[in-house]
Design a protein around this motif. Structure first.
Motif, PDB file in Angstrom:
ATOM      1  N   UNK A   6      50.143 112.576  -7.723  1.00  0.00           N
ATOM      2  CA  UNK A   6      51.056 112.169  -8.776  1.00  0.00           C
ATOM      3  C   UNK A   6      52.295 111.542  -8.158  1.00  0.00           C
ATOM      4  N   UNK A   7      52.909 110.638  -8.888  1.00  0.00           N
ATOM      5  CA  UNK A   7      54.180 110.089  -8.429  1.00  0.00           C
ATOM      6  C   UNK A   7      55.213 111.213  -8.445  1.00  0.00           C
ATOM      7  N   UNK A  20      52.433 109.193 -17.077  1.00  0.00           N
ATOM      8  CA  UNK A  20      52.346 109.916 -15.805  1.00  0.00           C
ATOM      9  C   UNK A  20      50.882 109.930 -15.386  1.00  0.00           C
ATOM     10  N   UNK A  21      50.619 109.485 -14.183  1.00  0.00           N
ATOM     11  CA  UNK A  21      49.234 109.395 -13.729  1.00  0.00           C
ATOM     12  C   UNK A  21      48.883 110.501 -12.741  1.00  0.00           C
ATOM     13  N   UNK A  69      39.853 108.501 -16.947  1.00  0.00           N
ATOM     14  CA  UNK A  69      38.907 107.439 -16.654  1.00  0.00           C
ATOM     15  C   UNK A  69      38.599 107.446 -15.171  1.00  0.00           C
ATOM     16  N   UNK A  70      37.325 107.532 -14.846  1.00  0.00           N
ATOM     17  CA  UNK A  70      36.931 107.525 -13.437  1.00  0.00           C
ATOM     18  C   UNK A  70      37.505 108.705 -12.686  1.00  0.00           C
ATOM     19  N   UNK A  71      38.267 108.399 -11.639  1.00  0.00           N
ATOM     20  CA  UNK A  71      38.858 109.466 -10.827  1.00  0.00           C
ATOM     21  C   UNK A  71      40.327 109.698 -11.160  1.00  0.00           C
ATOM     22  N   UNK A  72      40.784 109.190 -12.301  1.00  0.00           N
ATOM     23  CA  UNK A  72      42.187 109.339 -12.664  1.00  0.00           C
ATOM     24  C   UNK A  72      42.358 109.826 -14.096  1.00  0.00           C
ATOM     25  N   UNK A  73      43.527 110.347 -14.358  1.00  0.00           N
ATOM     26  CA  UNK A  73      43.902 110.780 -15.696  1.00  0.00           C
ATOM     27  C   UNK A  73      45.353 110.402 -15.933  1.00  0.00           C
TER      28      UNK A  73
END
Lengths: 111, 121
Positions: A6-7, A20-21, A69-73
């Motif tokens: 995460x950032x 926030x990713x 989505x994929x390897x991220x949220x």
């Protein structure tokens, strides 16, 4: 090493939208495991904010939404308010750990 | 209403064993699907999952700490106990217990208030 990235920090003005990713890998998010989000206000215990990628517990405003989505949220907050200033953590299951993994956390500042 | 509360020493010396108790109410750890986990947070740092115990007494530990951790439950007392051996100053953290549901896609929906444990001689 299993990590949810995460950032470290983000900011936004009142009324704005922030996202926030949370980026994982093939052993956690990418393997299909759900992502959950927590909000931690200063000096307090974490509070469940989103579960199962996009489900809000009772009492959580619909300004908060989640996606994966994929390897991220991602966790999106619309109509940013001063009370949203907090640390936000994502969490998932990791098959390499055979257990839970938390993200590194994002400190959100409301300008 | 589900509540959890951690209890234990606030100060331990290096090499000592830490024993923390999580006393809960509002659910039974004998009920299928229920589990209780321990999570810690060093000052100013991120959350770190430590251990989880399921209703069927199945247990999971953070691999890097597995040799030092033991989690047990006493369903009749509504308590979960975490022991951590060979404490070190880097183990200084707020320790939380939390309720969770599910097998792998579990999340922590109710948290205790946390207890700050300082490791220092």
């Amino acid at each position: 090493q299993s990590v949810l990235t995460q950032r470290p920090s983000m900011s936004g003005a009142p009324g704005q939208r922030v996202t926030i990713s949370c980026t994982g890998s093939s052993s956690n998010i990418g393997a299909g495991y759900d992502v959950h989000w927590y909000q931690q206000l200063p000096g307090t215990a974490p509070k469940l904010l989103m579960y199962g990628n996009s489900n809000r517990p009772s009492g959580v405003p619909d300004r908060f939404s989640g996606s994966k989505s994929g390897t991220s949220a991602s966790l999106a907050i619309t109509g940013l308010q001063a009370e949203d200033e907090a640390d936000y953590y994502c969490q998932s299951y990791d098959s390499g750990l055979s257990g839970s993994i938390f993200g590194e956390g994002t400190k959100l500042t409301v300008l | 209403q589900i509540t959890l509360k951690e209890s234990g020493p606030t100060l331990v010396k290096p090499t000592q064993t830490l024993t923390l108790t999580c006393t809960f109410s509002g659910f039974s750890l004998s009920t299928s699907g229920m589990s209780v986990g321990w999570i810690r947070q060093p000052p100013g740092k991120a959350l770190e999952w430590l251990a989880l115990i399921y209703w069927n007494d199945d247990k999971r530990y953070r691999p890097s700490l597995k040799n030092r951790l033991t989690i047990t439950k006493d369903s009749s007392k509504n308590q979960v106990v975490l022991t951590m051996t060979d404490m070190d100053p880097v183990d200084t953290a707020t320790y939380y217990c939390a309720h969770s549901l599910g097998l792998r896609n579990y999340y922590f929906d109710y948290w205790g208030q946390g207890t700050l444990v300082t490791v220092s001689s």
